[in-house]
Scaffold this active site. Structure first.
Site, PDB file in Angstrom:
ATOM      1  CE1 TYR A   1      22.814  30.397  22.549  1.00  0.00           C
ATOM      2  CE2 TYR A   1      24.283  28.529  22.830  1.00  0.00           C
ATOM      3  CZ  TYR A   1      23.201  29.111  22.227  1.00  0.00           C
ATOM      4  OH  TYR A   1      22.487  28.415  21.284  1.00  0.00           O
TER       5      TYR A   1
ATOM      6  CG  HIS B   1      22.598  31.936  16.533  1.00  0.00           C
ATOM      7  ND1 HIS B   1      23.243  32.269  17.695  1.00  0.00           N
ATOM      8  CD2 HIS B   1      21.528  31.200  16.934  1.00  0.00           C
ATOM      9  CE1 HIS B   1      22.603  31.751  18.736  1.00  0.00           C
ATOM     10  NE2 HIS B   1      21.551  31.113  18.287  1.00  0.00           N
TER      11      HIS B   1
ATOM     12  CB  SER C   1      14.822  23.668  22.794  1.00  0.00           C
ATOM     13  OG  SER C   1      15.454  24.931  22.876  1.00  0.00           O
ATOM     14  N   PRO C   2      15.869  20.063  23.022  1.00  0.00           N
ATOM     15  CG  PRO C   2      17.534  18.493  23.516  1.00  0.00           C
ATOM     16  CD  PRO C   2      17.319  19.964  23.293  1.00  0.00           C
TER      17      PRO C   2
ATOM     18  N   GLY D   1      12.344  20.484  25.267  1.00  0.00           N
ATOM     19  CA  GLY D   1      11.297  21.502  25.258  1.00  0.00           C
ATOM     20  C   GLY D   1      11.759  22.883  25.674  1.00  0.00           C
TER      21      GLY D   1
HETATM   22  N1  LIG Z   1      20.340  27.487  17.534  1.00  0.00           N
HETATM   23  C1  LIG Z   1      19.466  28.079  18.300  1.00  0.00           C
HETATM   24  O1  LIG Z   1      18.802  29.052  17.914  1.00  0.00           O
HETATM   25  C2  LIG Z   1      19.277  27.550  19.693  1.00  0.00           C
HETATM   26  C3  LIG Z   1      18.167  27.977  20.470  1.00  0.00           C
HETATM   27  C4  LIG Z   1      18.015  27.432  21.741  1.00  0.00           C
HETATM   28  C5  LIG Z   1      18.943  26.517  22.215  1.00  0.00           C
HETATM   29  N2  LIG Z   1      20.017  26.140  21.455  1.00  0.00           N
HETATM   30  C6  LIG Z   1      21.015  25.156  21.929  1.00  0.00           C
HETATM   31  O2  LIG Z   1      20.342  24.000  22.385  1.00  0.00           O
HETATM   32  C7  LIG Z   1      20.690  23.762  23.739  1.00  0.00           C
HETATM   33  C8  LIG Z   1      19.530  23.145  24.497  1.00  0.00           C
HETATM   34  O3  LIG Z   1      18.405  23.962  24.410  1.00  0.00           O
HETATM   35  P1  LIG Z   1      17.735  24.641  25.702  1.00  0.00           P
HETATM   36  O4  LIG Z   1      18.774  24.820  26.730  1.00  0.00           O
HETATM   37  O5  LIG Z   1      16.960  25.792  25.173  1.00  0.00           O
HETATM   38  O6  LIG Z   1      16.630  23.596  26.084  1.00  0.00           O
HETATM   39  P2  LIG Z   1      16.559  22.081  26.631  1.00  0.00           P
HETATM   40  O7  LIG Z   1      17.865  21.416  26.490  1.00  0.00           O
HETATM   41  O8  LIG Z   1      15.371  21.476  25.992  1.00  0.00           O
HETATM   42  O9  LIG Z   1      16.173  22.311  28.166  1.00  0.00           O
HETATM   43  C9  LIG Z   1      17.080  22.925  29.002  1.00  0.00           C
HETATM   44  C10 LIG Z   1      16.690  22.743  30.452  1.00  0.00           C
HETATM   45  O10 LIG Z   1      16.067  21.494  30.685  1.00  0.00           O
HETATM   46  C11 LIG Z   1      16.550  20.930  31.880  1.00  0.00           C
HETATM   47  N3  LIG Z   1      17.020  19.567  31.592  1.00  0.00           N
HETATM   48  C12 LIG Z   1      17.686  19.147  30.502  1.00  0.00           C
HETATM   49  N4  LIG Z   1      17.948  17.834  30.581  1.00  0.00           N
HETATM   50  C13 LIG Z   1      17.436  17.421  31.759  1.00  0.00           C
HETATM   51  C14 LIG Z   1      17.399  16.172  32.424  1.00  0.00           C
HETATM   52  N5  LIG Z   1      17.944  15.089  31.885  1.00  0.00           N
HETATM   53  N6  LIG Z   1      16.784  16.111  33.626  1.00  0.00           N
HETATM   54  C15 LIG Z   1      16.224  17.207  34.190  1.00  0.00           C
HETATM   55  N7  LIG Z   1      16.252  18.430  33.606  1.00  0.00           N
HETATM   56  C16 LIG Z   1      16.843  18.528  32.413  1.00  0.00           C
HETATM   57  C17 LIG Z   1      17.740  21.740  32.348  1.00  0.00           C
HETATM   58  O11 LIG Z   1      17.401  22.334  33.583  1.00  0.00           O
HETATM   59  P3  LIG Z   1      18.533  22.879  34.599  1.00  0.00           P
HETATM   60  O12 LIG Z   1      19.015  24.121  33.983  1.00  0.00           O
HETATM   61  O13 LIG Z   1      17.781  23.063  35.865  1.00  0.00           O
HETATM   62  O14 LIG Z   1      19.619  21.837  34.688  1.00  0.00           O
HETATM   63  C18 LIG Z   1      17.972  22.719  31.224  1.00  0.00           C
HETATM   64  O15 LIG Z   1      18.280  24.039  31.638  1.00  0.00           O
HETATM   65  C19 LIG Z   1      21.110  25.132  24.266  1.00  0.00           C
HETATM   66  O16 LIG Z   1      21.868  25.010  25.430  1.00  0.00           O
HETATM   67  C20 LIG Z   1      21.855  25.665  23.098  1.00  0.00           C
HETATM   68  O17 LIG Z   1      23.155  25.095  23.048  1.00  0.00           O
HETATM   69  C21 LIG Z   1      20.177  26.635  20.207  1.00  0.00           C
END
Ligand SMILES: NC(=O)c1ccc[n+]([C@@H]2O[C@H](COP(=O)([O-])OP(=O)(O)OC[C@H]3O[C@@H](n4cnc5c(N)ncnc54)[C@H](OP(=O)(O)O)[C@@H]3O)[C@@H](O)[C@H]2O)c1
Length: 291
Positions: A55, A129, A209-210, A212
């Site tokens: 990251y 990963h 990415s819960p 999306g």
């Molecule tokens: N293992 C893997 O291959 C893998 C892949 C992807 C992700 N991940 C992990 O999963 C985590 C989450 O996934 P992600 O970051 O891809 O996607 P996500 O959590 O689905 O979405 C992230 C974005 O959604 C917005 N958001 C989240 N909660 C919100 C809320 N309550 N209200 C308004 N906006 C909201 C945020 O925007 P803002 O930035 O504007 O606040 C954030 O940047 C990552 O940080 C990482 O730790 C793991």
């Protein structure tokens, strides 16, 4: 906040954890702001942080998110020993691309670098990963088993895996948790049986990415079913979706990312939202376009 089991050999943690990725990838806030976001989440009671060595922006920046989290925990006024930090190895970022490298020697070196970046003697949860198609899964998982035996990691997790891969890895070392993508947009972890398998085996399932992910989460306020439930319940569309994901199985934890304090706190509030069966069914049956 509700606690859920992270899996065998790990502490119970809050059902909403913090996904660190957006604080270190493209569009990241400056470091002081990122620390404030992490402190707000910790002050609100969150006890799980998910990170990875990759990251960051590119290979010259490996460990950015881990160093940021280490700083936030060092500067936090609460009890940092009660916070579980889960990191990952097995990928690289050449010129900013995401590539897999889960050779045993690479995992060993990555784990050493993560220990230094996090400033700890042992990593709470170290996750592969993603399987590397050039390396037998058994070799990658064997390296994690060796790291566990050496006391460098306390528990082993997997990410981006199938049921078959979980079973093969479990034959080598106890698997604590599995981290795969899961949201109303992407339900393959349910359809492919990974959530059911982890639940049956007592493992935690970390939904990544819960809401999306960075692009699709912005469509939630315009989604007719999600927006209508959010209005009725007086919560955000994101909280509705997080509650839906957590409602899929008692072993599911969510790790939403956030770059602002309001977003982080809003996601934590989702832990207190119980959807009714009809709200759950409405989301289940709705279409979520990924276009
Ligand atoms: N293992 C893997 O291959 C893998 C892949 C992807 C992700 N991940 C992990 O999963 C985590 C989450 O996934 P992600 O970051 O891809 O996607 P996500 O959590 O689905 O979405 C992230 C974005 O959604 C917005 N958001 C989240 N909660 C919100 C809320 N309550 N209200 C308004 N906006 C909201 C945020 O925007 P803002 O930035 O504007 O606040 C954030 O940047 C990552 O940080 C990482 O730790 C793991």
């Amino acid at each position: 906040m509700e606690l859920r089991s992270l899996g065998p050999g790990a502490a119970d943690v809050t059902c909403v954890g913090f996904g660190g990725m957006p604080l270190s990838t493209s569009g990241r806030p400056d470091e002081a702001d990122s620390v404030r976001v992490l402190h707000a989440a910790l002050d609100a009671g969150m006890t799980l942080i998910d990170t990875a060595n990759v990251y960051c922006m590119d290979d010259r920046d490996i460990g950015h998110n881990e160093r940021l989290i280490a700083r936030a925990l060092r500067e936090w006024s609460g009890d940092a020993d009660g916070i579980v930090v889960a990191t990952k190895g097995g990928m690289t970022r050449p010129a900013g691309r995401w590539e897999r490298d889960a050779r045993p020697e690479s995992l060993e070196a990555a784990c050493e670098a993560s220990l230094a970046a996090l400033g700890v003697e042992a990593i709470d949860l170290y996750q592969l990963h993603a399987p590397d198609p050039r390396v037998p899964l058994e070799d990658s998982v064997g390296a994690l088993a060796d790291l566990r035996t050496a006391g460098k990691i306390r528990a082993v997790g997997l990410s981006n895996v199938s049921v078959d891969e979980i079973q093969r890895a479990s034959a080598i070392v106890p698997i604590t948790s599995v981290q795969n993508r899961l949201s109303p947009f992407f339900r393959e972890a349910i359809d492919g049986g990974v959530v059911g398998h982890t639940a049956a085996e007592g493992m935690g399932f970390l939904a990544y990415s819960p809401v999306g992910g960075g692009r699709l989460n912005r469509k939630l306020p315009d989604h007719p079913v999600v927006a209508s439930i959010a209005r009725d319940r007086g919560v955000s569309p994101h909280a509705v979706v997080l509650a839906w994901v957590m409602g899929l199985s008692p072993n599911v934890l969510v790790i939403p990312g956030a770059r602002t304090i309001p977003h982080a706190l809003d996601s934590i509030a989702a832990a207190d939202l119980d959807l009714t069966p009809s709200e759950t069914e409405a989301i289940e049956g709705a279409e979520f376009s990924v276009a």
